[in-house]
Design a protein around this motif. Structure first.
Motif, PDB file in Angstrom:
ATOM      1  N   GLN A  95      82.962  48.123  77.090  1.00 26.01           N
ATOM      2  CA  GLN A  95      83.344  47.353  75.907  1.00 26.01           C
ATOM      3  C   GLN A  95      83.394  48.245  74.675  1.00 26.01           C
ATOM      4  OE1 GLN A  95      80.320  44.196  76.066  1.00 26.01           O
ATOM      5  NE2 GLN A  95      81.934  42.749  76.638  1.00 26.01           N
TER       6      GLN A  95
ATOM      7  N   MET B  48      81.345  47.251  83.497  1.00 18.64           N
ATOM      8  CA  MET B  48      81.889  46.688  82.264  1.00 18.64           C
ATOM      9  C   MET B  48      81.878  47.748  81.168  1.00 18.64           C
ATOM     10  SD  MET B  48      80.903  43.193  80.201  1.00 18.64           S
ATOM     11  CE  MET B  48      82.041  42.164  81.156  1.00 18.64           C
TER      12      MET B  48
ATOM     13  N   LYS C  83      78.274  38.428  83.424  1.00 15.05           N
ATOM     14  CA  LYS C  83      79.326  39.226  82.793  1.00 15.05           C
ATOM     15  C   LYS C  83      80.698  39.005  83.436  1.00 15.05           C
ATOM     16  CE  LYS C  83      76.060  42.881  81.481  1.00 15.05           C
ATOM     17  NZ  LYS C  83      74.888  42.341  82.223  1.00 15.05           N
TER      18      LYS C  83
ATOM     19  N   THR D 233      79.191  38.103  74.388  1.00 14.13           N
ATOM     20  CA  THR D 233      79.105  39.188  75.371  1.00 14.13           C
ATOM     21  C   THR D 233      78.607  38.735  76.740  1.00 14.13           C
ATOM     22  OG1 THR D 233      76.884  39.805  74.591  1.00 14.13           O
ATOM     23  CG2 THR D 233      78.778  40.966  73.607  1.00 14.13           C
TER      24      THR D 233
ATOM     25  N   THR E 215      87.344  44.451  76.089  1.00 13.71           N
ATOM     26  CA  THR E 215      86.561  44.628  77.308  1.00 13.71           C
ATOM     27  C   THR E 215      87.436  45.153  78.432  1.00 13.71           C
ATOM     28  OG1 THR E 215      85.024  42.847  76.696  1.00 13.71           O
ATOM     29  CG2 THR E 215      85.151  43.417  79.038  1.00 13.71           C
TER      30      THR E 215
END
Length: 319
Positions: free
Chosen positions: A199, A197, A126, A281, A139
């Motif tokens: 999103q 993270m 990621k 992703t 993001t």
């Protein structure tokens, strides 16, 4: 060309051979006449420039409950006695994982390590993907509750997940009202020291989360993973189901952009995740999966393609 292959992975006793990509790679290697050894990452030793491990010679067969036979452990010098090391232990991508890459990097000039250990270390799933932000959904990487709240206000609904998570674990959807966002960020901050993270939630995930496998930078195949009932996560490990699929024009554009860099970095076996045919992703390089399902749906021998690439690289080294 018979090779000595050392497979660094989790215990063979625990794998599900029906869908395990590492087992498929071992079976394919054995069919080509390569000799297999199995060891765990924590069994690595280094001294005076040598990297060795206690490894068991193994043979494998596609028989549930009787899928491998192991010999007595031997001391295997990975820099001198192995032609290939398959680094296939599952995440978490923790200090143990990172240390293994540092140790394996010290023999990578003599033994082909798949995937390249320095590149694996420098390309977490990621984080590496941020290099291709133009293909990603909106993001945010943060530990800040205020930043997460502002991001939620902008995008209406969000997904929060650990930066180094895997297998669909600990992924949460937060609705427009922000229910439990403060508690969730509090738990994440207590559990992980690194940022997280965040999103924008993609309703298109209901159409599937596509796993596309690239071998030495080239598309080898794909499956579409659908969320299970009552779920938005489509990972097979959390109850998702797989179906046959084709690539969209946007997905081919993504693969064309990634392919040369993956090849340059020595990332031979990579699985990327694309939602709704357009949103990249993750770029999975540590221990990607999916090759068994791809073969089941479209007949492509992805394990064979991976071994073709490995054998090609070894032949190039010997010139």
């Amino acid at each position: 060309m018979a090779l000595t292959v050392a497979v660094q992975m989790d215990p063979l006793e625990t794998i599900n051979i029906a869908g395990d990509s590492s087992f498929a790679l071992m079976l394919s290697a054995q069919q080509r006449g390569h000799r297999l050894f199995h060891y765990a990452a924590e069994d690595l030793n280094w001294s005076n420039g040598r990297l060795w491990t206690k490894a068991r010679p193994v043979t494998v067969q596609r028989v549930a409950g009787d899928h491998f036979t192991a010999g007595a452990p031997v001391s295997l010098d990975l820099g001198e006695e192995a032609d290939v090391v398959l680094m296939r232990q599952d995440p978490p991508f923790d200090l143990g994982y990172i240390t293994a890459t540092h140790l394996l990097e010290r023999i990578s000039d003599r033994t082909l390590v798949v995937n390249d250990p320095a590149s694996v270390r420098n390309a977490p799933e990621k984080v590496f993907v941020l290099d291709y932000a133009r293909f990603m959904p909106p993001t945010l990487v943060t530990r800040s509750l205020d930043e997460a709240r502002a991001f939620l206000k902008e995008h209406g609904a969000i997904v929060v997940k650990p930066l180094h998570g895997n297998g669909g674990k600990a992924i949460f959807r937060v609705g427009p009202e922000g229910e439990n966002l403060s508690a969730l960020i509090e738990v994440f901050n207590q559990t992980w020291r690194e940022p997280h993270m965040v999103q924008a939630f993609l309703p298109g995930v209901a159409q599937g989360d596509k796993r596309i496998v690239l071998v030495d930078g080239e598309v080898a195949g794909a499956i579409n993973r659908l969320p299970g009932e009552g779920e938005f996560r489509s990972n097979l490990a959390v109850g998702g189901s797989a179906e046959k699929t084709e690539l969209t024009a946007r997905e081919r554009e993504i693969c064309d952009a990634l392919g040369p860099e993956l090849k340059r970095r020595g990332l031979i076996f990579v699985g990327i995740d694309v939602i709704a045919g357009q949103w990249l992703t993750e770029i999975n390089v540590t221990s990607p999966t999916g090759i068994v399902a791809i073969e089941r749906f479209d007949g492509t021998d992805v394990a064979g393609l991976i071994w073709d690439a490995i054998e090609r690289r070894i032949a190039e080294r010997s010139r």
